[in-house]
Scaffold this active site. Structure first.
Site, PDB file in Angstrom:
ATOM      1  N   HIS A 128     -10.751  -1.118   9.854  1.00  0.00           N
ATOM      2  CA  HIS A 128     -10.105  -0.047  10.612  1.00  0.00           C
ATOM      3  C   HIS A 128     -10.480  -0.099  12.092  1.00  0.00           C
ATOM      4  CE1 HIS A 128      -9.541   1.614   6.504  1.00  0.00           C
ATOM      5  NE2 HIS A 128      -8.339   1.722   7.010  1.00  0.00           N
ATOM      6  N   ASN A 188      -3.923   8.593  10.634  1.00  0.00           N
ATOM      7  CA  ASN A 188      -5.120   7.744  10.674  1.00  0.00           C
ATOM      8  C   ASN A 188      -6.400   8.569  10.666  1.00  0.00           C
ATOM      9  OD1 ASN A 188      -2.862   6.011  11.568  1.00  0.00           O
ATOM     10  ND2 ASN A 188      -4.492   4.500  11.664  1.00  0.00           N
ATOM     11  N   PHE A 206      -4.073  -6.554  17.352  1.00  0.00           N
ATOM     12  CA  PHE A 206      -3.021  -7.162  16.521  1.00  0.00           C
ATOM     13  C   PHE A 206      -1.634  -6.797  17.042  1.00  0.00           C
ATOM     14  CE2 PHE A 206      -6.283  -6.646  12.917  1.00  0.00           C
ATOM     15  CZ  PHE A 206      -6.809  -7.907  13.139  1.00  0.00           C
ATOM     16  N   TYR A 223       0.840  -1.201   0.000  1.00  0.00           N
ATOM     17  CA  TYR A 223       0.000   0.000   0.000  1.00  0.00           C
ATOM     18  C   TYR A 223       0.876   1.253   0.000  1.00  0.00           C
ATOM     19  CZ  TYR A 223      -2.942   3.700   1.912  1.00  0.00           C
ATOM     20  OH  TYR A 223      -3.577   4.903   2.121  1.00  0.00           O
TER      21      TYR A 223
HETATM   22  N1  UDP Z   1      -5.865  -2.869  14.730  1.00  0.00           N
HETATM   23  C1  UDP Z   1      -6.162  -3.843  15.669  1.00  0.00           C
HETATM   24  N2  UDP Z   1      -7.319  -4.552  15.511  1.00  0.00           N
HETATM   25  C2  UDP Z   1      -8.177  -4.344  14.476  1.00  0.00           C
HETATM   26  C3  UDP Z   1      -7.870  -3.339  13.530  1.00  0.00           C
HETATM   27  C4  UDP Z   1      -6.706  -2.618  13.689  1.00  0.00           C
HETATM   28  O1  UDP Z   1      -5.398  -4.083  16.618  1.00  0.00           O
HETATM   29  O2  UDP Z   1      -9.198  -5.053  14.381  1.00  0.00           O
HETATM   30  C5  UDP Z   1      -4.634  -2.074  14.893  1.00  0.00           C
HETATM   31  C6  UDP Z   1      -3.702  -2.160  13.700  1.00  0.00           C
HETATM   32  O3  UDP Z   1      -2.838  -3.262  13.810  1.00  0.00           O
HETATM   33  C7  UDP Z   1      -2.971  -0.815  13.790  1.00  0.00           C
HETATM   34  C8  UDP Z   1      -4.020   0.129  14.388  1.00  0.00           C
HETATM   35  O4  UDP Z   1      -5.004  -0.715  14.988  1.00  0.00           O
HETATM   36  O5  UDP Z   1      -1.902  -0.902  14.694  1.00  0.00           O
HETATM   37  C9  UDP Z   1      -4.704   1.009  13.351  1.00  0.00           C
HETATM   38  O6  UDP Z   1      -5.111   0.170  12.295  1.00  0.00           O
HETATM   39  P1  UDP Z   1      -6.063   0.668  11.123  1.00  0.00           P
HETATM   40  O7  UDP Z   1      -6.312  -0.515  10.220  1.00  0.00           O
HETATM   41  O8  UDP Z   1      -7.250   1.361  11.694  1.00  0.00           O
HETATM   42  O9  UDP Z   1      -5.218   1.788  10.379  1.00  0.00           O
HETATM   43  P2  UDP Z   1      -3.746   1.753   9.709  1.00  0.00           P
HETATM   44  O10 UDP Z   1      -2.811   2.232  10.789  1.00  0.00           O
HETATM   45  O11 UDP Z   1      -3.466   0.380   9.227  1.00  0.00           O
HETATM   46  O12 UDP Z   1      -3.846   2.747   8.603  1.00  0.00           O
END
Ligand code: UDP
Length: 332
Positions: A193, A174, A212, A145
């Site tokens: 998200h 974000n 995660f 990405y």
């Molecule tokens: N995240 C998480 N559980 C979820 C979705 C996201 O722990 O179900 C974590 C993800 O690993 C990241 C943060 O939340 O560290 C933000 O993720 P998101 O996908 O919202 O935005 P990104 O940072 O990928 O643009």
């Protein structure tokens, strides 16, 4: 200049950020044309302007659109944007985010449209060497990405040199929250998200939220991100647009709140805002996630006078919760 009506093509105006932009442009007295193939966007989020259904990778659609409308500037929101998905389906990302964008830029060059605002991302930086991240930080993306967004930024610099196409690349951290009207908001299917998933868990639409990674080198072991309100993002686009229309040169800006919150802190804030307990399940790290991303947004504040209205994560989550509850009630 802001009172002079311009015609803006919003590519991806049926998406989360694009739909907030459309509203902001209309409130700013601009005429809006939305091009969207509704692959991830939603027709009901387009609440104004003229809608042209179609794909930004379709040369014929673009030629028709640019021939029949005097477009002053293009804003491009129509990209796939999930880090995790991009790790598993990189070519999907390269095809849409790069190849289709080439078709769009090529049409702009052929039709002499000279102003472009690009939705870029903090993911262009990769693992930060220093926090907060400034725009001159090295760009070494850790996922496809981020690679696709960086490739387009480089393409834009080359198009500026060769074709005098002036652009502003806005590197979002974000994006979160929703318009105060509660009429538009974040709506992905499937949702990936953090904040919408947390709110789904708060309202009982999901059993739990998976966190995660709990072994990151951060205070509580979970990833830290910089959440910025979607209407503040839209306002930054408006400032960038005005600057370009007034003859400013191309530029790259970060857009963030300059504050970082861990995943656990987001969950805690959401529990406080919603008044609901949010069940958590610890899960392995998601591939491609850097540990900490926090922006310095000093450059756009200094050069364009950007003043984000939301500086509090609780207020951002509250606006998202307002949309979430209204949207659920409408579907019930
Ligand atoms: N995240 C998480 N559980 C979820 C979705 C996201 O722990 O179900 C974590 C993800 O690993 C990241 C943060 O939340 O560290 C933000 O993720 P998101 O996908 O919202 O935005 P990104 O940072 O990928 O643009």
């Amino acid at each position: 200049m802001p009172n002079k009506k311009k015609t803006i093509l919003v590519v991806g105006g049926a998406g989360y950020i694009g739909s907030h932009m459309v509203r902001k442009l209309i409130r700013g007295n601009h005429a809006v044309v939305v091009l969207d193939n509704l692959s991830t966007g939603n027709r009901k989020l387009i609440q104004g302007g003229e809608f042209v259904p179609g794909d930004l990778g379709d040369r014929k659609t673009l030629d028709q659109l640019f021939s029949s409308h005097a477009i002053d500037a293009v804003m491009h929101f129509a990209a796939f944007s999930q880090v995790g998905e991009s790790m598993h389906h990189p070519l999907k990302y390269y095809r849409n985010n790069i190849a289709a964008t080439i078709t769009l830029l090529d049409a702009m060059v052929r039709h002499s449209v000279k102003h472009f605002i690009f939705s870029s991302t903090a993911a262009v930086y990769g693992e930060p060497e220093a926090i907060p991240i400034i725009e001159d930080h090295p760009c070494i993306p850790t996922n496809p990405y981020g690679n696709t967004k960086l490739a387009v930024e480089r393409m834009l610099a080359d198009c500026d040199a060769a074709h005098d196409l002036k652009y502003v690349a806005l590197r979002y951290f974000n994006a979160a929250g929703a318009d105060g009207s509660g009429e538009i908001g974040e709506m992905h299917d499937p949702e990936t998200h953090l904040i919408p998933i947390v709110l789904q868990a708060a309202s009982g639409q999901r059993d739990h939220i998976q966190v995660f990674g709990t072994d990151y080198p951060t205070t509580d072991g979970t990833c830290i991100r910089d959440y910025v309100h979607v209407n503040d993002l839209a306002q930054a686009h408006l400032l960038a647009l005005d600057a370009l229309l007034e003859g400013a040169g191309s530029a790259v800006y970060n857009l963030g709140s300059s504050k970082g919150y861990s995943v656990r802190e987001v969950i805690g804030k959401a529990e406080a805002v919603t008044g609901h307990k949010i069940p958590v399940m610890e899960a392995p790290r998601r591939a491609g996630d850097p540990a900490i991303l926090i922006a310095s947004s000093d450059r756009i504040k200094k050069e364009l006078g950007w003043k984000p209205v939301y500086d509090d994560l609780g207020a951002i989550i509250e606006s998202a919760w307002n949309w979430h509850t209204k949207e659920r009630a409408a579907r019930a």
